[in-house]
Design an enzyme around this catalytic site. Structure first.
Site, PDB file in Angstrom:
ATOM      1  N   SER A   1       1.012  -1.353  -0.042  1.00 12.63           N
ATOM      2  CA  SER A   1       0.026  -0.026  -0.064  1.00 12.63           C
ATOM      3  C   SER A   1       1.024   1.222  -0.023  1.00 12.63           C
ATOM      4  CB  SER A   1      -0.765   0.011   1.291  1.00 12.63           C
ATOM      5  OG  SER A   1      -1.401   1.102   1.485  1.00 12.63           O
TER       6      SER A   1
ATOM      7  N   TYR B   1      -2.083  -1.428  10.880  1.00 14.87           N
ATOM      8  CA  TYR B   1      -2.252  -1.897   9.406  1.00 14.87           C
ATOM      9  C   TYR B   1      -1.182  -1.709   8.632  1.00 14.87           C
ATOM     10  CZ  TYR B   1      -3.992  -2.005   4.524  1.00 14.87           C
ATOM     11  OH  TYR B   1      -3.802  -2.081   3.140  1.00 14.87           O
TER      12      TYR B   1
ATOM     13  N   LYS C   1       2.078  -3.920   6.725  1.00 12.77           N
ATOM     14  CA  LYS C   1       2.367  -3.883   5.139  1.00 12.77           C
ATOM     15  C   LYS C   1       3.991  -3.741   5.266  1.00 12.77           C
ATOM     16  CE  LYS C   1      -1.607  -4.521   3.194  1.00 12.77           C
ATOM     17  NZ  LYS C   1      -1.954  -6.049   2.671  1.00 12.77           N
TER      18      LYS C   1
HETATM   19  P1  NAD Z   1     -10.774  -7.318   0.783  1.00 14.64           P
HETATM   20  O1  NAD Z   1     -10.960  -7.724   2.520  1.00 14.64           O
HETATM   21  O2  NAD Z   1     -12.029  -7.281   0.273  1.00 14.64           O
HETATM   22  O3  NAD Z   1      -9.897  -9.044   0.793  1.00 14.64           O
HETATM   23  C1  NAD Z   1      -9.415  -9.827   1.433  1.00 14.64           C
HETATM   24  C2  NAD Z   1      -9.910 -11.132   1.651  1.00 14.64           C
HETATM   25  O4  NAD Z   1      -8.823 -11.802   2.381  1.00 14.64           O
HETATM   26  C3  NAD Z   1     -11.088 -11.137   2.097  1.00 14.64           C
HETATM   27  O5  NAD Z   1     -11.804 -12.020   1.008  1.00 14.64           O
HETATM   28  C4  NAD Z   1     -10.723 -11.942   3.373  1.00 14.64           C
HETATM   29  O6  NAD Z   1     -11.745 -12.890   3.800  1.00 14.64           O
HETATM   30  C5  NAD Z   1      -9.571 -12.825   3.046  1.00 14.64           C
HETATM   31  N1  NAD Z   1      -8.547 -13.072   4.378  1.00 14.64           N
HETATM   32  C6  NAD Z   1      -8.176 -12.346   5.283  1.00 14.64           C
HETATM   33  N2  NAD Z   1      -7.590 -12.891   6.114  1.00 14.64           N
HETATM   34  C7  NAD Z   1      -7.599 -14.398   5.631  1.00 14.64           C
HETATM   35  C8  NAD Z   1      -6.774 -15.424   6.188  1.00 14.64           C
HETATM   36  N3  NAD Z   1      -6.232 -15.314   7.276  1.00 14.64           N
HETATM   37  N4  NAD Z   1      -6.984 -16.488   5.485  1.00 14.64           N
HETATM   38  C9  NAD Z   1      -7.627 -16.579   4.350  1.00 14.64           C
HETATM   39  N5  NAD Z   1      -8.250 -15.684   3.889  1.00 14.64           N
HETATM   40  C10 NAD Z   1      -8.116 -14.198   4.613  1.00 14.64           C
HETATM   41  O7  NAD Z   1      -9.887  -6.453   0.797  1.00 14.64           O
HETATM   42  P2  NAD Z   1      -9.258  -5.865  -0.562  1.00 14.64           P
HETATM   43  O8  NAD Z   1      -9.733  -4.500  -0.680  1.00 14.64           O
HETATM   44  O9  NAD Z   1      -9.644  -6.825  -1.832  1.00 14.64           O
HETATM   45  O10 NAD Z   1      -7.633  -5.855  -0.254  1.00 14.64           O
HETATM   46  C11 NAD Z   1      -6.673  -7.147  -0.957  1.00 14.64           C
HETATM   47  C12 NAD Z   1      -5.477  -6.714  -0.272  1.00 14.64           C
HETATM   48  O11 NAD Z   1      -5.083  -5.227  -0.768  1.00 14.64           O
HETATM   49  C13 NAD Z   1      -5.239  -6.617   1.157  1.00 14.64           C
HETATM   50  O12 NAD Z   1      -4.199  -7.297   1.533  1.00 14.64           O
HETATM   51  C14 NAD Z   1      -5.287  -5.107   1.296  1.00 14.64           C
HETATM   52  O13 NAD Z   1      -4.459  -4.728   2.564  1.00 14.64           O
HETATM   53  C15 NAD Z   1      -4.641  -4.507   0.301  1.00 14.64           C
HETATM   54  N6  NAD Z   1      -4.776  -3.114  -0.173  1.00 14.64           N
HETATM   55  C16 NAD Z   1      -6.338  -2.642  -0.216  1.00 14.64           C
HETATM   56  C17 NAD Z   1      -6.579  -1.230  -0.454  1.00 14.64           C
HETATM   57  C18 NAD Z   1      -7.772  -0.870  -0.565  1.00 14.64           C
HETATM   58  O14 NAD Z   1      -8.081   0.121  -0.316  1.00 14.64           O
HETATM   59  N7  NAD Z   1      -8.700  -1.975  -0.845  1.00 14.64           N
HETATM   60  C19 NAD Z   1      -5.530  -0.602  -0.780  1.00 14.64           C
HETATM   61  C20 NAD Z   1      -3.869  -1.126  -0.302  1.00 14.64           C
HETATM   62  C21 NAD Z   1      -3.946  -2.391  -0.327  1.00 14.64           C
END
Ligand code: NAD
Ligand code: UDP
Length: 338
Positions: A124, A150, A154
């Site tokens: 991120s 959080y 990362k």
């Molecule tokens: P999201 O919560 O929709 O998807 C993450 C998925 O991971 C979920 O389906 C959740 O059920 C699953 N998960 C979490 N812990 C788990 C575990 N221990 N075992 C198995 N599954 C698990 O989030 P997103 O927005 O799709 O984000 C995806 C990735 O991108 C994340 O790592 C997030 O930190 C990163 N990210 C997201 C954003 C944003 O704004 N959406 C920005 C920067 C980085």
């Protein structure tokens, strides 16, 4: 080539599955539904036109993760799985460190055992920290500490991957630093579906548009920006998904450690987003200015030049298309996947 997509039932993961299948990759999806549901997998399979394998497992469980590598021949991992709510992470930091670090470590241990050497990580822009010059450039050192637990997960996983690349010959790690992902698939079948009241701007605005919430609260209108509201680099989730396909091509060239921003290079204000969304949904969205939200930075956006030069990837979709697609998803599914 088979890609393990962890967190593939989630927002960014589900959109990425579609682009991976389109690009000819085989996928295996693993998720424990802590922030998603089976309906997202069902719809993603339909949009892919492929019944890809899905495994409901908690990646913190090493035995279950290891079994996944016994069951499938995996060539690369795209690791989306993780907890991601900034505010929540300040209230329950231990759960955040445990889930995000344990799942990454469990995957890396299983990869080591099975001699799998390609890892793409969802990082991120938050790793740049409050003092980095804007636009954020990959050459800028990361912050010593992010603004939330959080963000620190990362940073820590980035360090773990950097050390792994040094230690294991032939190990490739791509760290993708996302800016602000928004939008939804053009079909309106999949999109962002947060539980409870959304913390992020776009899903909040979408809920106001569909009548589930009263009005948008704009956090701060006295920032040193053209209209006084914060600027962010919003990127369409489908562009972001395509960035992962480009990253996979890079990893196949044995890139070692490769760090890359995924953003558009443009800052858009909160007010501009609300106005663009009003146009998408066809009515003026009510909003009021509220006090600044603690920890928010006034303005940041990506320097997207490295991604363009090294991955041949450029974000193509603009703000109006992002809002149109969120509106399509939200109006077609006022209760999300439920
Ligand atoms: P999201 O919560 O929709 O998807 C993450 C998925 O991971 C979920 O389906 C959740 O059920 C699953 N998960 C979490 N812990 C788990 C575990 N221990 N075992 C198995 N599954 C698990 O989030 P997103 O927005 O799709 O984000 C995806 C990735 O991108 C994340 O790592 C997030 O930190 C990163 N990210 C997201 C954003 C944003 O704004 N959406 C920005 C920067 C980085
Ligand atoms: N924001 C807002 N009202 C909301 C949610 C967010 O004004 O209900 C603002 C927030 O202050 C920030 C921008 O919208 O300036 C983007 O916030 P978001 O939480 O979506 O992403 P962040 O950049 O904080 O990760």
């Amino acid at each position: 080539m088979t890609i393990l997509v962890t967190g593939g039932a989630g927002y960014i993961g589900s959109h990425t599955c579609i682009e991976l299948v389109k690009a000819g990759y085989d996928i295996v999806v693993a998720d424990n539904f802590v922030n998603s549901c089976m309906e997202a997998v069902v719809r993603t399979r339909k949009l892919c036109g492929v019944d890809f394998p899905f495994e409901e497992i908690d990646l913190c469980d090493y035995a279950a993760t290891d079994a996944l590598f016994d069951k499938y021949h995996i060539d690369a991992i795209i690791h989306f799985a993780g907890l991601k709510a900034v505010g929540e992470s300040t209230r329950i930091p231990i759960e955040y460190y445990k889930n995000n670090l344990d799942s990454a470590l469990s995957l890396l241990a299983a990869m080591k055992k099975h001699d799998v050497k390609n890892f793409i990580f969802s990082s991120s822009a938050t790793v740049y920290g409050a003092d980095a010059p804007v636009p954020y450039n990959e050459a800028t050192p990361v912050s010593r500490s992010a603004s939330s637990p959080y963000g620190n997960t990362k940073l820590m996983i980035e360090y773990i991957l950097k050390d792994t690349v040094k230690a294991i010959p032939g190990f490739n790690a791509v760290l993708l630093r996302y800016f602000n992902p928004v939008g939804a698939h053009e079909s309106g079948e999949i999109g962002e579906d947060p539980t409870g009241i959304p913390n992020n701007l776009m899903p909040y605005v979408a809920k106001v548009a569909v009548g589930k919430l009263d009005m948008v609260h704009i956090f701060g209108n006295d920032y040193p920006t053209p209209d006084g509201t914060c600027l962010r680099d919003y990127i369409h989730v489908v562009d972001l998904a395509k960035g992962h396909v480009a990253a996979l091509k890079k990893i196949q060239q044995n890139c070692g450690l490769f760090v890359c921003n995924l953003g558009t290079g443009k800052g858009t204000s909160v007010l501009e987003m609300v106005k663009a969304f009003s146009k998408s949904c066809g009515h003026e969205l009510p909003y009021e200015f509220a006090p600044r939200r603690e920890g928010d930075l006034p303005a940041f956006w990506a320097d997207p030049a490295f991604a363009r030069d090294e991955l041949g990837w450029v974000a193509e979709k603009g703000i109006q298309e992002m809002c149109d697609d969120v509106w399509h998803w939200q109006s077609k599914n006022p209760n999300g996947y439920k």
